[in-house]
Design an enzyme around this catalytic site. Structure first.
Site, PDB file in Angstrom:
ATOM      1  N   HIS A  90      -3.677  13.403  -4.635  1.00  0.00           N
ATOM      2  CA  HIS A  90      -4.419  13.529  -3.767  1.00  0.00           C
ATOM      3  C   HIS A  90      -5.171  14.701  -2.200  1.00  0.00           C
ATOM      4  CE1 HIS A  90      -8.650  11.581  -3.290  1.00  0.00           C
ATOM      5  NE2 HIS A  90      -8.057  11.333  -4.436  1.00  0.00           N
ATOM      6  N   CYS A 140      -7.357   6.073  -6.194  1.00  0.00           N
ATOM      7  CA  CYS A 140      -6.335   6.974  -5.853  1.00  0.00           C
ATOM      8  C   CYS A 140      -5.244   7.181  -4.909  1.00  0.00           C
ATOM      9  CB  CYS A 140      -7.730   8.680  -6.300  1.00  0.00           C
ATOM     10  SG  CYS A 140      -7.885   8.693  -8.650  1.00  0.00           S
TER      11      CYS A 140
END
Length: 507
Positions: A402, A421
């Protein structure tokens, strides 16, 4: 499952045929019907009328024995036992041929398995740190991944250096060397850098740290994730003096990990955790590369092999369980409501997602880590932890790729700042490259920006899903053929080495 987590697959007729050829397998099956020649030389002991089958089997055994890319000990292939049976078959074929057929079949199959999937069980080596979803793709794409092929060539390169005597440690008189300075160790430094191809010329005895040598040191520093300033300091000297044997073992560890995670796909995304990088490959060519931020050690980014299937523009951030338990709930218990408000974090009760709750009006002391009936989230906007887009490959770790509102993190050398992440430096470029690879569909840059301006969440499916590999490569080979080495930031090389040593001692 074999002892110590080493995989021992069942015999597969198809894999045997792919390795040794159908004619050889048939020769093994028909061997009891053939006359067996006798000879003193094992290479001439035959199963069949002319001994060709035995020669091919012995060639296979030698190939396995010489294959240094296999991390596990060669005892698992029972090579000596097969050779002994082949010798005995010359005098008593009926007593050993059936066992030869079985052992050769098992050995060939095991070797193919180890070449394709690795010899260790990754879930035993790294429990809860790795996720695999690549078996079906691997079966349909048997060739090795580009990254793996390059690393196998690098192994041969360093093995050749080792066979030629390796290199001599460089010991300087001065603590550091800069351009124009002199030191008795400079000629040795040139010779050391020439061995690995960093020094382009022919080494001489000049003791001056000249411009060509400075550039050679910079090249070496870049390959070893060091500050490329051309100054020969303690860190560079330490890297120069790492024995070639250690380089070889590190490459072998990485080859094993690549076999766990990759297949032969021509198009794929590779995230390399120790390198803090993401590269998009199309037809085995790197078309886009960028810096990334990965998980800090206590919330390490897992190794993964999965498939990216969709992306979300203007994503709503929903707090994963780990962040709720370790970050949000402690703030609520401490009454730090303003901190959460400034971060743009809202809460809604499960089953009542149409309205938010006032954090100050809930008695949070009633809730422990595992029973909190609330969902915490951020709306799309400048504070959103996911930035403007996230790329999804649903997995058990709940990690994804992301954007981030904290672009300043990409200027750091050590980029272990996330909760697991992968934050990417160029999210819009990555979206465009994935969803409009040929530049002829609706997802032009103008459309992407117009969609982002709406501030509304939009899910976009990827027409052709693409493999995504979250790799832990402490050594890799770049597009120019240069071999790079990186810091073992999570200690995985050490963990693998310790695991392998324990397994070998238990055998």
């Amino acid at each position: 499952m074999g002892k110590g987590g080493v995989t021992r697959p069942k015999p597969l007729f198809r894999i045997l045929l792919s390795l040794v050829g159908g004619w050889m397998f048939l020769a093994l099956l028909w061997a009891p019907l053939f006359a067996v020649e006798s000879a003193d030389d094992p290479d001439t002991v035959g199963i069949g009328t002319d001994g060709r089958s035995t020669k091919k089997i012995l060639k296979l055994l030698k190939t396995i024995e010489k294959d240094t890319t296999i991390l596990c000990g060669k005892e698992r292939y029972r090579l000596e036992e097969i050779e002994n049976l082949l010798r005995k078959s010359s005098s008593d074929p009926s007593a050993s041929i059936e066992k030869i057929e079985r052992l050769v079949t098992e050995t060939a199959n095991l070797y193919v398995h180890d070449r394709r999937y690795g010899c260790l069980d990754p879930s035993r080596v790294f429990p809860e740190r790795i996720g695999l979803d690549r078996v079906e793709r691997k079966d349909t794409s048997p060739k090795e991944n580009l990254l793996l092929r390059r690393l196998e060539q690098a192994l041969k390169f360093y093995e050749t250096i080792d066979a030629n005597g390796g290199w001599t440690p460089v010991k300087t008189v001065h603590e550091s060397l800069r351009y124009g300075e002199s030191d008795p160790a400079v000629p040795l430094l040139r010779a050391r850098l020439a061995v690995t191809g960093d020094y382009p010329g022919i080494p001489d005895t000049n003791a001056t740290y000249d411009e060509t040598l400075v550039e050679a040191v910079r090249t070496f520093q870049k390959r070893h994730a060091l500050k490329a300033d051309g100054i020969l300091g303690p860190k560079t000297l330490a890297a120069l003096d790492i024995p070639v044997s250690e380089k070889i073992e590190r490459i072998r560890l990485n080859i094993e990990r690549l076999r766990w995670l990759t297949d032969g796909s021509d198009d794929f995304i590779a995230v390399n955790i120790p390198d803090f990088s993401l590269t998009l490959y199309r037809k085995e060519e790197a078309v886009l590369r960028m810096r990334v931020v990965v998980g800090r050690r206590e919330r390490a980014t897992p190794m993964l092999s999965d498939t990216l299937t969709y992306a979300v523009l203007n994503p709503v951030w929903r707090a994963p369980r780990t962040i709720v338990e370790e970050d949000i709930l402690p703030k609520l218990h401490a009454g730090a409501f303003d901190d959460l408000r400034r971060a743009g974090i809202y809460a809604t009760r499960i089953g009542e997602t149409d309205r938010t709750v006032d954090l100050r009006l809930v008695d949070w002391s009633l809730y422990a880590d595992d029973d909190i009936p609330y969902i915490f989230f951020q709306k799309p906007g400048p504070k959103n932890y996911l930035g403007v887009v996230k790329f999804m490959f649903p997995n058990d770790f709940d990690v994804y790729i992301h954007d981030t509102p904290h672009d300043e993190l990409f200027s750091r050398t050590l980029r272990t700042n996330s909760s697991g992440c992968i934050r990417v430096e160029k999210p819009i470029e990555l979206f465009h490259a994935l969803f409009n690879p040929d530049g002829d569909n609706e997802w032009r840059y103008k459309t992407i920006l117009e969609t982002l301006m709406t501030k509304k969440e939009r899910v976009v499916g990827l027409e052709t899903p693409i493999p995504v590999y979250i790799l832990y490569m402490t050594t890799r080979v770049d597009e120019e053929g240069r071999v790079h080495f990186y810091e073992d930031i999570y200690g995985y090389d050490r963990i693998m080495t310790d695991y392998l040593n324990e397994y070998e001692q238990s055998e």
